[in-house]
Scaffold this motif. Structure first.
Motif, short mmCIF file in Angstrom:
data_model
loop_
_atom_site.label_atom_id
_atom_site.label_comp_id
_atom_site.label_asym_id
_atom_site.label_seq_id
_atom_site.Cartn_x
_atom_site.Cartn_y
_atom_site.Cartn_z
N LEU A 1 0.95 -1.07 -0.12
CA LEU A 1 0.08 -0.03 -0.01
C LEU A 1 0.83 1.33 0.17
O LEU A 1 0.54 2.30 -0.61
CB LEU A 1 -1.02 -0.03 1.10
CG LEU A 1 -2.28 -0.71 1.05
CD1 LEU A 1 -2.90 -0.90 2.24
CD2 LEU A 1 -2.98 -0.45 0.06
N LEU A 2 1.97 1.28 0.59
CA LEU A 2 2.79 2.40 0.84
C LEU A 2 3.48 2.84 -0.34
O LEU A 2 3.15 4.17 -0.81
CB LEU A 2 3.90 2.34 1.78
CG LEU A 2 4.44 3.69 2.45
CD1 LEU A 2 4.77 3.48 3.93
CD2 LEU A 2 5.51 4.02 1.47
N PRO A 3 4.25 1.96 -1.29
CA PRO A 3 4.60 2.46 -2.42
C PRO A 3 3.57 2.60 -3.28
O PRO A 3 3.72 3.37 -4.35
CB PRO A 3 5.74 0.99 -2.81
CG PRO A 3 5.01 -0.09 -1.94
CD PRO A 3 4.59 0.69 -0.90
N LEU A 4 2.45 1.73 -3.53
CA LEU A 4 1.44 2.05 -4.34
C LEU A 4 0.90 3.63 -4.19
O LEU A 4 0.63 4.28 -5.15
CB LEU A 4 0.43 1.14 -4.26
CG LEU A 4 -0.84 1.42 -5.14
CD1 LEU A 4 -0.42 1.35 -6.70
CD2 LEU A 4 -2.13 0.40 -5.05
N GLY A 5 0.63 3.88 -2.90
CA GLY A 5 0.28 5.20 -2.44
C GLY A 5 1.11 6.32 -3.16
O GLY A 5 1.07 7.46 -3.71
N ALA A 6 2.59 6.04 -2.96
CA ALA A 6 3.59 7.20 -3.25
C ALA A 6 3.55 7.30 -4.77
O ALA A 6 3.88 8.33 -5.32
CB ALA A 6 4.76 6.57 -2.87
N GLY B 1 2.77 10.57 -6.63
CA GLY B 1 3.58 11.27 -7.76
C GLY B 1 3.11 11.55 -9.02
O GLY B 1 3.31 12.70 -9.57
N LEU B 2 2.34 10.65 -9.59
CA LEU B 2 1.73 10.87 -10.85
C LEU B 2 0.80 11.76 -10.70
O LEU B 2 0.87 12.69 -11.72
CB LEU B 2 1.27 9.68 -11.42
CG LEU B 2 2.30 8.48 -11.57
CD1 LEU B 2 1.43 7.03 -12.06
CD2 LEU B 2 3.14 8.70 -12.78
N LEU B 3 0.06 11.95 -9.67
CA LEU B 3 -1.13 12.91 -9.90
C LEU B 3 -0.51 14.23 -9.37
O LEU B 3 -1.11 15.17 -10.05
CB LEU B 3 -1.83 12.57 -8.63
CG LEU B 3 -2.99 11.56 -8.83
CD1 LEU B 3 -3.74 10.99 -7.67
CD2 LEU B 3 -3.83 11.81 -10.00
#
Length: 221
Positions: A54-59, A63-65
């Motif tokens: 969840l943490l890397p996916l959220g990061a 970042g993309l947004l």
């Protein structure tokens, strides 16, 4: 938003004062923590994957947004998302370092783990993603963000990483910071409705309504 800030601050203070610093609160915390471990055999593997993913996916999502937001010059949303993430993580670390945890025997321990840093980061990134999402924002976006925060909290408890009071404290901390940032930035109030066309003026390029009388050519020119 100011009322929300004061309410969340009060809830966070009450939660810590009773759930962490009293014998009855620590006993309830330990009882819920022990019951959560009864599901450990079934839920431990997916909980471990969630804590890792969840943490890397959220990061990556934030970042993309952020890149997309800067391209469309959404400076207020970008700054607000960055403030929520940075202040939430900093506040969580400060609380864990400065707050104490009394020792009450079997239900207590001296090391303070309130709030959970991992859940704080995931929840803050989830809020940042919601703020950075371009308008109009689909209802699924905040629902997914809330779901990711809850999954991170459950995974931490089931995975024997944090007690229930720690993860609830993390979510309240992020909500408190979010409410404060929205209040200070004006997002969510009249400023947001104006940016989304809520206060659109008749002379800003909008087409006249069907059947409306047109002014004379001399006036239009």
């Amino acid at each position: 938003m100011l009322t929300a800030c004061l309410t969340l601050l009060s809830l966070l203070a009450v939660l810590y004062t009773w759930w962490v610093r009293t014998p009855s609160g620590q006993h309830l915390d330990s009882m819920l923590f022990a019951r959560a471990q009864t599901f450990n055999v079934v839920l431990a593997p997916p909980a471990a994957l969630l804590r890792q993913g969840l943490l890397p996916l959220g990061a990556i999502t934030v970042g993309l947004l952020t890149i997309a937001a800067t391209r469309r010059r959404a400076w207020c949303e970008t700054a607000s998302a960055a403030a929520v993430i940075a202040v939430s993580i900093g506040m969580s670390a400060m609380l864990k370092t400065t707050l104490g945890r009394p020792f009450f025997g079997d239900d207590g321990y001296r090391q303070n783990t309130f709030p959970s840093g991992h859940v704080t980061v995931v929840a803050a990134l989830a809020v940042g993603a919601v703020l950075l999402w371009p308008s109009p924002r689909p209802p699924l976006v905040p629902v997914t963000a809330a779901g990711a925060s809850v999954l991170a909290a459950v995974a931490s408890v089931v995975g024997f990483a944090h007690r229930p009071s720690d993860v609830v404290g993390s979510i309240l901390t992020v909500l408190l910071v979010t409410a404060a940032v929205l209040w200070l930035s004006g997002i969510g109030g009249p400023a947001l409705s104006r940016s989304q066309g809520g206060d659109r003026r008749p002379d800003d390029g909008a087409l006249p309504a069907p059947g409306a009388r047109q002014p004379p050519a001399s006036v239009r020119s």
